[in-house]
Scaffold this active site. Structure first.
Site, PDB file in Angstrom:
ATOM      1  CG  ASP A 192      -1.925  -1.102   1.227  1.00  0.00           C
ATOM      2  OD1 ASP A 192      -2.386  -1.461   0.130  1.00  0.00           O
ATOM      3  OD2 ASP A 192      -2.263  -1.606   2.311  1.00  0.00           O
ATOM      4  CG  ASP A 214     -11.551  -1.701  -0.633  1.00  0.00           C
ATOM      5  OD1 ASP A 214     -10.808  -2.698  -0.721  1.00  0.00           O
ATOM      6  OD2 ASP A 214     -11.202  -0.557  -0.993  1.00  0.00           O
TER       7      ASP A 214
END
Length: 261
Positions: A11, A130
């Protein structure tokens, strides 16, 4: 049982790898190129590179950074973050990405999935989803923009839709589990993999070595993504693979894999 994949995730924001809990409270982990090289040496099957602030900042994932990472690794590289057009996809693929991942932009413009799949093939097209549990209903709901915006979409229905549009793989992150290190949401992944006919990568919650075998043996996922447990060197990829082999889960193994950091 098909060979399972262990997939570390980078990330990235502001050119650095960051990691938080439940998508917030980010801490600096290190340089993306150096970390990618370490995972290459440890025997990762694939690498996911997500520019986690690109969408909110209205920009594309940094092509130069993707190119730098791709020069250091010889495993499939999936890149996501801020992709809004087929031109963005093409730029990342030319920079060295093997697959591109859409998340927020797929919700905003589902036709982008079909366009990308037609041009580049569904084998290099991943939809990232998500998912967060609605406390009132218990339903798994889809969020975008780094997990900050509810969409009103139910996760299983959205997963089926993106597959019908041409997505060749799903990367599904449990926001409830992200960074908590208390195990994958295996029950949800079992339900999800029964509903779609493309490979699914589980993401969110890996914290101990048993978590990987649990999600592989008790759901139909083909890949397990993890970040914190590898970034902070609580486990190495080789250690995870050794444990999976002992438990009868097929993985790619090379005797030269590094067991340490």
């Amino acid at each position: 049982m098909l060979t399972k994949r262990i997939i570390p995730c980078l990330d990235v924001t502001d050119g650095r790898v960051k990691k938080g809990v439940n998508f917030v409270n980010l801490v600096d982990v290190g340089d993306p190129v150096a970390i990618a090289r370490r995972y290459q040496e440890q025997g990762a099957d694939e690498l996911v590179f997500l520019d986690i602030t690109a969408t909110n900042q209205g920009r594309q994932a940094t092509v130069d950074m993707v190119a730098a990472v791709s020069r250091q690794v010889f495993m499939p590289l999936t890149v996501g973050g801020g992709i809004r057009s087929v031109e963005d996809m093409r730029a990342l693929l030319l920079a060295g990405a093997d697959k591109v991942s859409l998340n927020s932009s797929a919700v905003a413009d589902p036709d982008l999935i079909s366009a990308g799949a037609r041009l580049f093939g569904n084998q290099c097209f991943v939809t990232a989803i998500d998912v967060k549990t609605d406390p009132a209903t218990g339903q798994k709901m889809v969020y975008t923009h780094g997990g900050t915006k509810p969409t009103g979409l139910e996760a299983l229905a959205w997963a089926k839709q993106v597959v019908s549009l041409g997505s060749g793989e799903l990367l599904v992150t449990s926001m409830d589990k992200d960074g908590t290190q208390d195990g994958y949401d295996t029950a949800f992944y079992k339900e999800l993999t029964a509903a779609v006919d493309v490979p699914v990568i589980a993401s969110g919650g890996a914290g101990k070595i048993d978590d990987f075998a649990d999600v592989f043996l008790n759901s139909g996922v083909t890949g397990a993504l993890a970040a914190s447990v590898f970034h902070f060197q609580q486990l190495t990829i080789a250690q995870v693979k050794e444990d999976l082999i002992k438990k009868g889960v097929p993985v790619r193994w090379n005797q030269t894999l590094q067991r340490g950091s």
